[in-house]
Enzyme design. Structure first.
Site, short mmCIF file in Angstrom:
data_model
loop_
_atom_site.label_atom_id
_atom_site.label_comp_id
_atom_site.label_asym_id
_atom_site.label_seq_id
_atom_site.Cartn_x
_atom_site.Cartn_y
_atom_site.Cartn_z
N CYS A 106 48.76 46.07 44.89
CA CYS A 106 48.07 45.13 44.00
C CYS A 106 48.81 43.81 43.81
O CYS A 106 48.22 42.74 43.96
CB CYS A 106 47.84 45.78 42.63
SG CYS A 106 46.88 47.30 42.67
N ASP A 166 41.26 43.35 45.91
CA ASP A 166 42.66 43.10 46.21
C ASP A 166 43.07 43.74 47.54
O ASP A 166 43.71 43.13 48.38
CB ASP A 166 43.56 43.53 45.05
CG ASP A 166 43.34 44.96 44.59
OD1 ASP A 166 42.43 45.65 45.11
OD2 ASP A 166 44.08 45.41 43.68
N HIS A 167 42.70 45.01 47.75
CA HIS A 167 43.09 45.74 48.95
C HIS A 167 42.18 46.94 49.11
O HIS A 167 41.32 47.21 48.25
CB HIS A 167 44.55 46.19 48.86
CG HIS A 167 44.86 46.90 47.58
ND1 HIS A 167 44.35 48.14 47.27
CD2 HIS A 167 45.59 46.52 46.49
CE1 HIS A 167 44.76 48.50 46.07
NE2 HIS A 167 45.51 47.53 45.57
N ASP A 215 38.96 46.75 42.62
CA ASP A 215 40.29 47.25 43.00
C ASP A 215 40.17 48.45 43.93
O ASP A 215 39.52 49.45 43.59
CB ASP A 215 41.07 47.65 41.73
CG ASP A 215 42.56 47.80 41.98
OD1 ASP A 215 42.94 48.21 43.08
OD2 ASP A 215 43.34 47.50 41.06
#
Length: 513
Positions: free
Chosen positions: A53, A321-322, A13
């Site tokens: 998210c 995710d990012h 994450d």
């Protein structure tokens, strides 16, 4: 290699895409991820299709662009008319296990308003079998307490620095977290994943192994808190002042003037844009320590797979995710339109002999998070649903350049008001006009807003994206070209779940793309 086919999907994450030693970040100590890179393929230009998210994970796990799945922000529901990776795995006979979270809000047409899932930031996507869920953190904190650690009255204060208190303010710190490394969330995720794998025996499995880090709070347990020196961190890419940065665009101005350190440090105060270079450097050193903690625990997982002779039966994907701004452009978090929020890591280790010729290589082509679901399904020999906007990355693992592969990357961001952020109200836009879309290649980047002036960056002359060329007559024709690219993309990838079906005098017909 046995007949079993296992999949380990590792989803960290907020990990910036270029922060891998393989891609030049040689100050990082990630020996186990390095091992994965050496045995797999690393994708340099891999991007998520949305932040934060919730929408990012919706794209990852449905294979769709944001404009199609429309779970546009955290807390915005995901329509249950779409399939997802878990549902497709179940059709293939797998029971998809999940450690971590997906930050999914359910479809309110099939859930009661009193459903507890509507009172949190997000819950689990349907179809997954949770074996270590972190959505409300109750299971993790309960485990911490069961180990004899006395939780503070505010349980999240385990992420205060040792020797600090809820009333002291330190923000970026070189001190370790109050929670020891043996009881960190990274340790807990790994234990849950290993417990599941030990229970599977020799049955084929799919495991989504999620990690919360290096997501904030930006504080690391000992010894990871002192593993990196702030003096060794790259300097932030940003304008000379926060005020100058804010003048680029109204949305950027909102975030520069409103994002607070309290969202990134358990004891943070003041604006993120107020952090000086020394504070940013310390934050980055801590961030790197959290990465190395994950790497150490991935070593445990990789060693288990080798010890049980499953390493060569398992497709391993490491992704995220990012990204995270981490002080660049005077920002913290995953917001706006800069690369730091959207470029993410992607490493694929295909154990099959067909991939032997590409081990240790780097792919320079543009790839997207929507390619993940088709990659997994193809490797398992399962059909890829027509709703998927991406394509399998397996040809790259076999040294084959796919025909007509994309030449640019696309991503989107929705900035409507949420309970914790109000750019819509601050800027004064209608809710459904609070959106932007980006088309970007190696040369230029075009940012189109529904109700704000566009942005255009010359990436060769200005890789830091500090100078907006949208008003420069010398770039007018080129900007028009990229606006046309965006329109072509949107027309070609408009939601198509049922457009492959058609009625005929002979009955229902299904057409391939």
């Amino acid at each position: 290699m046995s007949a079993a086919k296992n999949v380990l999907l590792i989803v960290v994450d907020q990990w910036r895409g270029l922060m891998l030693p393989k891609l030049g970040a040689d100050y990082l100590k990630l020996p186990n991820i390095d091992r994965l890179c050496a045995e797999g393929v690393t994708f340099r230009n891999h991007f998520t299709q949305a932040v934060p998210c919730g929408p990012a994970r919706a794209s990852l796990l449905t294979g769709q662009y944001l404009m199609n799945h429309r779970a546009v922000q955290n807390t915005i529901p995901l329509s249950n008319r779409f399939t997802n990776l878990a549902h497709e795995l179940r059709r293939g006979g797998y029971d998809p296990a999940l450690v971590g979270y997906t930050t999914t809000t359910p479809d309110p047409r099939t859930a009661a308003p009193s459903d507890p899932r509507f009172f949190v930031l997000g819950d689990l996507m349907e179809g997954f079998h949770p074996v270590g869920a972190f959505e409300n953190r109750d299971a993790y904190f309960g485990w911490v307490a069961s180990q004899g650690f006395k939780l503070p009255p505010t349980r999240e204060d385990i992420w205060l620095p040792q020797g600090g208190g809820a009333t002291s303010s330190s923000g970026a710190t070189s001190r370790p977290a109050a929670i020891p490394k043996e009881l960190s969330d990274t340790a807990w995720f790994t234990d849950r994943g290993l417990s599941y794998l030990r229970g599977r025996g020799d049955k084929p499995w799919f495991l989504h192994l999620g990690y919360y880090r290096p997501h904030p709070p930006f504080i690391a347990p000992a010894p990871y808190h002192e593993m990196y020196r702030s003096a060794d961190m790259p300097r932030p890419v940003r304008a000379a002042s926060a005020a100058e940065e804010a003048r680029q665009n109204a949305l950027l101005g909102y975030y520069v003037n409103n994002v607070k350190q309290a969202s990134f440090f358990q004891d943070g105060q003041g604006l993120g844009s107020a952090m000086n270079e020394a504070e940013v450097a310390q934050m980055r050193a801590t961030y790197c320590g959290l990465m190395t903690e994950i790497d150490d625990h991935l070593g445990r997982v990789f060693d288990y797979l080798k010890q049980t002779n499953q390493w060569d039966d398992t497709l391993i994907i490491f992704t995220c995710d990012h990204g995270e701004q981490l002080g660049d452009h005077h920002l913290l978090g995953k917001i706006g339109y800069f690369d730091e929020s959207y470029r993410i890591p992607m490493i694929i280790r295909d154990p099959r002999a067909e991939a032997n010729g590409t081990r240790g290589t780097i792919v320079e082509c543009f790839t997207e998070t929507i390619d993940t679901m088709p990659t997994i399904l193809e490797w398992l020999g399962l059909d890829v649903p027509r709703q998927c906007d991406g394509a399998s990355l397996l040809p790259f693992c076999q040294g084959i350049a796919p025909v007509d592969w994309r030449t640019e990357v696309h991503y989107e961001f929705d900035f409507r008001d949420l309970y914790y952020s109000q750019p819509e109200s601050s800027i004064g836009l209608p809710m459904d006009k609070c959106s932007l879309a980006v088309v970007q290649d190696q040369h230029y980047k075009y940012v189109h807003f529904a109700a704000l002036p566009p942005l255009f960056f010359d990436l060769k002359a200005d890789p830091g994206q500090l100078v907006n060329r949208a008003g420069d007559p010398a770039y007018a024709a080129r900007m028009g070209e990229y606006a046309a690219k965006m329109l072509t993309w949107r027309l070609g990838f408009a939601e198509r779940t049922l457009t492959g079906y058609r009625a005929t005098p002979q009955g229902l017909e299904v057409r391939a793309a």
